[in-house]
Design an enzyme around this catalytic site. Structure first.
Site, short mmCIF file in Angstrom:
data_model
loop_
_atom_site.label_atom_id
_atom_site.label_comp_id
_atom_site.label_asym_id
_atom_site.label_seq_id
_atom_site.Cartn_x
_atom_site.Cartn_y
_atom_site.Cartn_z
N GLY A 85 -3.47 -2.36 -2.74
CA GLY A 85 -2.03 -2.09 -2.86
C GLY A 85 -1.61 -2.30 -4.30
CG LEU B 93 1.04 -0.66 7.77
CD1 LEU B 93 1.89 0.18 6.82
CD2 LEU B 93 0.69 0.17 8.99
CE1 TYR C 253 -10.59 2.23 7.21
CE2 TYR C 253 -10.86 4.60 7.49
CZ TYR C 253 -10.04 3.50 7.32
OH TYR C 253 -8.68 3.67 7.25
N GLY D 153 0.84 -1.19 0.00
CA GLY D 153 0.00 0.00 0.00
C GLY D 153 0.88 1.24 0.00
CG PHE D 154 0.28 6.12 0.10
CD1 PHE D 154 1.32 6.76 -0.56
CD2 PHE D 154 -0.40 6.80 1.11
CE1 PHE D 154 1.68 8.04 -0.21
CE2 PHE D 154 -0.05 8.08 1.46
CZ PHE D 154 1.01 8.70 0.80
#
Ligand code: UDP
Length: 327
Positions: free
Chosen positions: A36, A76, A150, A10-11
């Site tokens: 990702g 993460l 979320y 991912g970032f």
């Protein structure tokens, strides 16, 4: 030291892996590449001490072995981006809750591998406080509004991490990321800055949702990574929930104007209602400012990079990606 980063393609994970490798550590990444991207780690492939495993942490058989072979886990892997969350709340809940449960169980089975669980400023929800502190009460919207799935699922992750520490002595750290931005972030899942910069570079209108007077604090991903490295090394961070973000607040209108100015773009700004951008009844936060005194006192960390630097870095990264695509 050997680290496992779930969601490492991912970032944020890609930048974290790069920093750990630079410090001489070895890093194994597990990522199912659902959100990702190999682009985030392409430059790391082939570096000694780096390993990438394409797998889903929920179904992966080797997860227990993998966790047993590392000194620390950065967890993460999670559903990412408000647009994706609103589009598929069931997937959000499953990914966040089951994924975290599996990682923490593996860490316990391995004898107590220190685990940092990434959470989010979304958990502060609709709180109207000037700035958000880790011990604040939380004000999440109703379950009929999918956005809040979320925050709620991440909050359950936080509770579960603390429960594992209480029940099994597992050393855990929870980090609450505020808006994190920088090179290589994609706008595909709703993030405002890469979207604005892409539009500005293309000379197309920047789409501001709502009246644009909602505000956020944008933290450079390299500052976020510095914070994660400091937390990993700080024994007193264990058992704590810690905000990571900047305190410089900007409205989305202000961000749009800054992007246009820094990129020298001729783009205009178009405002569209939230209902059209997301779904009917969508609820946004008006403001979201972190109190970062806890992490600062604990580790000495403070973000170093300005919003202007961030916009320039994102613009340079997107110009570079466009040039590569043309080659
Ligand atoms: N936003 C916007 N235009 C976009 C994407 C987002 O105006 O193309 C707004 C969004 O409604 C929110 C803010 O920008 O008020 C930040 O959105 P983002 O998804 O980056 O992060 P959030 O803070 O919502 O998690």
């Amino acid at each position: 030291m050997r680290y496992l980063i779930t969601g490492g393609a991912g970032f944020i994970g890609g930048h974290l892996a790069e920093a750990l490798l630079r410090e001489g550590h070895s890093v194994v990444i597990v990522d199912d590449l659902s959100t990702g991207s190999e682009n985030n780690i392409a430059h790391l492939l082939g570096i000694p001490g780096f390993e990438f495993i394409e797998a889903d942490i929920i179904s992966m058989e080797r997860l227990d072995n993998l966790v047993a072979g590392v000194d620390m886990v950065f967890h993460l892997a999670a559903a990412v981006g408000v647009e994706l969350v609103v589009r598929d709340p069931a997937r959000t809940i499953k990914t966040n809750v089951h994924g975290t449960e599996r990682v923490l169980s593996a860490a316990i089975k391995a004898g107590g591998v220190k685990t940092l669980v990434a959470s989010t400023s979304e958990v502060y929800g609709k709180s109207a406080k000037q700035s958000f502190s880790e011990s604040d009460d939380l004000l999440i919207g109703p379950s009929t509004r999918s956005r809040w799935s979320y925050a709620c699922s991440k909050l359950l992750d936080e509770f579960y991490a603390m429960a594992c520490m209480k029940a099994s002595g597992l050393p855990v750290i929870v980090s609450r990321f505020f808006n994190t931005v920088g090179p290589r972030q994609t706008g595909m899942y709703g993030m405002v800055l890469p979207r604005f910069v892409s539009k500005a570079l293309a000379g197309e209108p920047l789409l501001v949702y709502g009246d644009g007077e909602q505000s956020r604090c944008f933290c450079h991903v390299l500052d976020t990574v510095d914070a994660l490295l400091k937390l990993a090394e700080c024994p007193d961070a264990v058992g704590r929930v810690l905000n990571i973000g900047t305190t410089r607040e900007t409205t989305i209108n202000g961000l749009a104007e800054l992007v246009i100015e820094r990129t020298g773009s001729a783009s205009g700004i178009t405002r569209i209602p939230y209902d059209e951008a997301y779904e009917a009844g969508f609820e946004d936060m008006r403001r979201r400012v972190p109190n970062i005194s806890a992490i600062s006192e604990l580790t000495g960390w403070r973000p170093q990079r300005s919003l202007e630097d961030i916009v320039d870095d994102v613009a340079n990264s997107l110009r570079g990606a466009a040039a590569n695509n043309r080659c």
